[in-house]
Design an enzyme around this catalytic site. Structure first.
Site, mmCIF file in Angstrom:
data_model
loop_
_atom_site.group_PDB
_atom_site.id
_atom_site.type_symbol
_atom_site.label_atom_id
_atom_site.label_comp_id
_atom_site.label_asym_id
_atom_site.label_seq_id
_atom_site.Cartn_x
_atom_site.Cartn_y
_atom_site.Cartn_z
ATOM 1 N N ASP A 1 -9.220 -37.667 50.201
ATOM 2 C CA ASP A 1 -8.062 -38.270 49.546
ATOM 3 C C ASP A 1 -7.997 -37.808 48.092
ATOM 4 O OD1 ASP A 1 -5.928 -40.629 49.718
ATOM 5 O OD2 ASP A 1 -6.946 -40.765 47.786
ATOM 6 N N TYR B 1 -5.536 -36.444 39.654
ATOM 7 C CA TYR B 1 -6.994 -36.477 39.514
ATOM 8 C C TYR B 1 -7.528 -35.245 38.786
ATOM 9 C CZ TYR B 1 -6.547 -40.063 43.172
ATOM 10 O OH TYR B 1 -6.190 -41.156 43.909
ATOM 11 N N LYS C 1 -1.074 -36.389 46.508
ATOM 12 C CA LYS C 1 -0.019 -37.273 46.011
ATOM 13 C C LYS C 1 0.819 -36.578 44.936
ATOM 14 C CE LYS C 1 -3.338 -41.033 46.628
ATOM 15 N NZ LYS C 1 -4.555 -40.185 46.590
ATOM 16 N N HIS D 1 2.959 -41.003 44.569
ATOM 17 C CA HIS D 1 1.807 -41.709 44.005
ATOM 18 C C HIS D 1 2.176 -43.098 43.472
ATOM 19 C CE1 HIS D 1 -2.338 -40.824 41.986
ATOM 20 N NE2 HIS D 1 -2.259 -42.065 42.394
#
Length: 318
Positions: A44, A49, A78, A111
């Site tokens: 994931d 990130y 996302k 997201h």
């Protein structure tokens, strides 16, 4: 490995995955490789990130070494808030696929239901929440409907086998369902015994939308970001510890099993090799109804991931 069948694609999504949030870039490739070698088959990630290139390197190495085949790994990513305009959705998705070294995502989420002013990736990536001054939050007026229709085109073009939403409340989920040609396959939400969100869970299930929980350990994920509140850690909570002792499991396994037994997928992450393995083993036992009720009874409606702390214009959970 236990899975859930996603509505629409009929693809099998593993119920226990490995989350990539907050994994340092220099450790991401090795961490992903180790997770896959330990048996994880869902990764994931997210553009926000900032470690998708390294995650892709770890996955590529695992494929090269024969640990996994591409089709055996369910890769989630996302779309970040600055790419909500329809002309930027495919741009972002293709860029993120290039970072991963992949031709498609198994699941691609919106997201947050928040549109921010576009930031050219050549200028700053990942863009984050604030403008260049590090303080100002610059909103954009793109409606969710426009973004979702662009997400549907990603599915049409084979860039995403499934599309979903993250951090949506019930009213927004219902809104998407009114106009969606391709309904969301998955809803990802903050979910732990301090934030049970039962009505939202029931709503998603009623429409055949699978649910993935993030922050399954509650405040543990937010301490280093100073975004937690003064509540007992769920990993050290007396009730959770007592149940863990009863079953001979770790408190982390109990918290993950609680979500799994509620029909909700989980995406824990750990840098500890022992915990990486034990978290994956959260689906080989069952909690008695009384223990499930005790954990659910810890609910305080306590949310840790609330963007409104940065700006009132981000009050998506108001």
């Amino acid at each position: 490995m236990a899975t859930v069948t996603l509505k629409g694609s009929n693809q099998q999504m593993p119920l226990v995955g490995f989350g990539l949030w907050k994994i340092p870039n220099e450790k991401t490739a090795d961490t992903v490789y180790a997770a896959l070698k330990a048996g994880y088959r869902l990764l994931d990630g997210a553009g926000d990130y900032g470690n998708e290139k390294e995650a892709g390197e770890g996955l590529a190495r695992a494929i090269k070494d024969g640990v996994v085949k591409r089709e055996e790994v369910f890769v989630t990513s996302k779309l970040w808030n600055t790419f909500h305009s329809p002309e930027h959705v495919a741009q972002a998705a293709r860029m993120q696929l290039k970072h991963w070294g992949l031709e498609y995502f198994d699941l691609f989420h919106i997201h947050f239901p928040i549109a921010l002013k576009y930031v050219d990736p050549a200028h700053r990536y990942p863009p984050g929440w604030q403008a260049d001054d590090g303080t100002t939050v610059e909103l954009d007026n793109t409606p969710i409907q426009s973004t979702w229709q662009a997400m549907e085109k990603l599915h049409d073009e084979g860039l995403a086998k499934n599309i979903g939403v993250s951090n949506f409340n019930g009213s927004l989920l219902l809104d998407v369902l009114r106009y969606a040609r391709i309904p969301p396959a998955v809803l990802q939400i903050e979910h732990h015994p301090y934030l049970v969100q039962q009505p939202l869970v029931d709503l998603a299930k009623a429409y055949g939308i699978a649910i993935t929980a993030y922050c399954s350990f509650g405040p543990a994920s937010w301490v280093e970001l100073d975004m937690h509140v003064a509540v007992p850690s769920l990993l050290d909570h007396g009730d959770v510890s007592a149940i863990a002792s009863k079953y001979g499991k770790t408190t982390a396994q109990i918290l993950l099993r609680w979500a799994l037994q509620r029909g909700i997928a989980v995406i824990p992450k750990s840098s500890d090799p022992g915990r990486v393995v034990s978290n994956l083993q959260s689906n080989d036992f069952s909690l008695e109804a009384a223990d499930m009720d005790k954990l659910t009874g810890l609910d305080q409606g306590l949310r840790f991931n609330d963007p409104s702390n940065m700006s009132l214009g981000l009050s998506i959970f108001a």
